[in-house]
Design an enzyme around this catalytic site. Sequence first.
Site, mmCIF file in Angstrom:
data_model
loop_
_atom_site.group_PDB
_atom_site.id
_atom_site.type_symbol
_atom_site.label_atom_id
_atom_site.label_comp_id
_atom_site.label_asym_id
_atom_site.label_seq_id
_atom_site.Cartn_x
_atom_site.Cartn_y
_atom_site.Cartn_z
ATOM 1 N N TYR A 72 0.852 -1.202 0.000
ATOM 2 C CA TYR A 72 0.000 0.000 0.000
ATOM 3 C C TYR A 72 0.878 1.239 0.000
ATOM 4 O O TYR A 72 1.893 1.283 0.707
ATOM 5 C CB TYR A 72 -0.899 0.024 1.242
ATOM 6 C CG TYR A 72 -2.329 -0.377 0.940
ATOM 7 C CD1 TYR A 72 -3.066 0.330 -0.004
ATOM 8 C CD2 TYR A 72 -2.929 -1.451 1.593
ATOM 9 C CE1 TYR A 72 -4.375 -0.027 -0.293
ATOM 10 C CE2 TYR A 72 -4.238 -1.810 1.312
ATOM 11 C CZ TYR A 72 -4.963 -1.094 0.363
ATOM 12 O OH TYR A 72 -6.249 -1.445 0.072
ATOM 13 N N GLU A 74 -0.457 4.918 -0.232
ATOM 14 C CA GLU A 74 -1.218 6.169 -0.349
ATOM 15 C C GLU A 74 -0.284 7.372 -0.274
ATOM 16 O O GLU A 74 0.603 7.419 0.587
ATOM 17 C CB GLU A 74 -2.252 6.281 0.775
ATOM 18 C CG GLU A 74 -3.501 5.479 0.537
ATOM 19 C CD GLU A 74 -3.435 4.080 1.099
ATOM 20 O OE1 GLU A 74 -2.306 3.556 1.272
ATOM 21 O OE2 GLU A 74 -4.512 3.508 1.362
ATOM 22 N N ASP A 218 -8.643 13.947 -24.022
ATOM 23 C CA ASP A 218 -8.617 12.528 -23.654
ATOM 24 C C ASP A 218 -7.988 11.795 -24.843
ATOM 25 O O ASP A 218 -8.640 11.556 -25.857
ATOM 26 C CB ASP A 218 -10.062 12.063 -23.411
ATOM 27 C CG ASP A 218 -10.156 10.591 -23.051
ATOM 28 O OD1 ASP A 218 -9.177 9.856 -23.272
ATOM 29 O OD2 ASP A 218 -11.224 10.171 -22.570
ATOM 30 N N THR A 244 -5.483 6.316 -21.086
ATOM 31 C CA THR A 244 -5.256 4.979 -20.545
ATOM 32 C C THR A 244 -3.901 4.518 -21.066
ATOM 33 O O THR A 244 -3.311 5.139 -21.956
ATOM 34 C CB THR A 244 -6.348 3.997 -21.003
ATOM 35 O OG1 THR A 244 -6.494 4.101 -22.414
ATOM 36 C CG2 THR A 244 -7.668 4.280 -20.320
ATOM 37 N N LYS A 247 -4.334 0.829 -24.395
ATOM 38 C CA LYS A 247 -4.919 0.801 -25.747
ATOM 39 C C LYS A 247 -3.756 0.820 -26.748
ATOM 40 O O LYS A 247 -2.972 -0.116 -26.762
ATOM 41 C CB LYS A 247 -5.888 1.968 -25.914
ATOM 42 C CG LYS A 247 -7.114 1.877 -24.983
ATOM 43 C CD LYS A 247 -8.157 2.912 -25.327
ATOM 44 C CE LYS A 247 -9.422 2.764 -24.499
ATOM 45 N NZ LYS A 247 -9.320 3.424 -23.174
ATOM 46 N N ARG A 253 -3.296 -2.320 -17.879
ATOM 47 C CA ARG A 253 -4.584 -1.626 -17.753
ATOM 48 C C ARG A 253 -4.472 -0.574 -16.669
ATOM 49 O O ARG A 253 -4.645 -0.864 -15.482
ATOM 50 C CB ARG A 253 -5.691 -2.610 -17.423
ATOM 51 C CG ARG A 253 -6.081 -3.440 -18.607
ATOM 52 C CD ARG A 253 -7.394 -4.077 -18.389
ATOM 53 N NE ARG A 253 -8.459 -3.178 -18.731
ATOM 54 C CZ ARG A 253 -9.136 -3.236 -19.883
ATOM 55 N NH1 ARG A 253 -8.830 -4.121 -20.794
ATOM 56 N NH2 ARG A 253 -10.117 -2.401 -20.113
HETATM 57 N N1 DSN Z 1 -13.931 0.975 -23.636
HETATM 58 C C1 DSN Z 1 -13.087 1.929 -24.333
HETATM 59 C C2 DSN Z 1 -13.220 1.818 -25.809
HETATM 60 O O1 DSN Z 1 -13.459 0.714 -26.270
HETATM 61 O O2 DSN Z 1 -13.066 2.784 -26.519
HETATM 62 C C3 DSN Z 1 -13.287 3.314 -23.870
HETATM 63 O O3 DSN Z 1 -13.020 3.382 -22.526
#
Ligand code: DSN
Length: 431
Positions: A72, A74, A218, A244, A247, A253
């Site tokens: 942990y 924090e 974003d 994120t 991707k 993740r």
């Molecule tokens: N679930 C994602 C996507 O497929 O674009 C977005 O968070």
Amino acid sequence: MQSASASRSPAPSFAPADASVAPSLAQFDPELAGFIDDEAVRQRETVRLIASENYASRAVREASASLLANKYSEGYPGARYYEGQQNIDKVERLAIARAKSLFGAEHVNVQPHSGSPANLAVYLAFLQPGDPVLALDLAHGGHLTHGARVSLTGKHWNVQHYGLSRETGRLDYDAIRAQARELQPRLIIAGHTAYPRHQDFAAFRSIADEVGAILMVDMAHFAGLVAGGVHPSPLPYADVVTTTTHKSLRGPRGAMILCREAHAARIDKAVFPGLQGGPHNAITAAIAVCMKEATTPEFARYAQACVSNAAALADSLLEHGFELVTGGTDNHLVLVDLRSKGLGGKPVAQALDRAGLVANYNAVPWDTRPPRDPSGLRLGSPAMSARGFGEAEFRQIGAWIASAVDSGLDEAVLARIAGEVRELCVRYPMP
Ligand code: DSN
């Protein structure tokens, strides 16, 4: 004098002497291990076209499954609420330094557990409940957290949406400026999950400046393309950028918030203690690995392939008579409007899944069908580009999709394609 390494105690062994003391997953829980093995086969033997998915490397997966998850932490490096952070602080500082260097950011927070909390942290950092926000409509390529009615963001803030122009099928920055003048938003959100074109970040900056708004981009979908140098970077224009890491970036993740130094304290405070408790330290380590991978020439080649492969797929689909939202793509994704084919996105996505072509149904702008059964099919190039597919393979994917759709989703045709897909996939090992 002893060297630093000589003064250390002998390297500890974590391997149990007797497997019965510490059984492997397969030994302890064969049922669950079997599910994971089956998923490995599925990922190996199908063409993965979900635009937000990818294959993380072995190094990323090793870090994300490491024993750093036992700790942990924090707080932030050098300012934690729990002791024992000697190693965790180094890990988090390394991830931050690499992310700053990769994207040219003044400040980076690597703790958001995923994209939605990262976006929520930005709302929390800059807004009061009810404040006006201007963002891309979900049906035009936005995200749930860009103020969709069903999302917390749509309930707690006054989010108005911009969309594509009916005339041009693209974003219309004059129209967005007019909306901003009317609404006087405190926050403007750019970025998307399903817009197949570059966005004009300079235009968004100018609109935000005119109305005194914070500009957030974003970049979750296209962060890997930015890192690979094949997509414009929002960093010079935005006050804050969220992404994120799993991707197009091909990391674990997780998520990050990149911002100007002036906003660092309020962003950090919004993530912790505003929204989250302890960071996921193993994921932080895997983000550090991902940031290192993203600086390599191999990654730049992969990013370039994402773009050229998506273009090849778009061309193939157009040649087979499909209609595409915006008529093509500049990035890693293609949004097919199936209305001219007389089929919904959901039955097509489900049929393609049976053929080993895994995609997702998606709304298209001005969709007349409901979100759970919309008119579009979203396709992405990142995962199969990571596996080494090139333009020829992506053209073949377009031909397979055309065969399936033009056959009226005939099961014999789907079965034939599934066999061909498997044959092609086994020639391209998983990363
Ligand atoms: N679930 C994602 C996507 O497929 O674009 C977005 O968070």
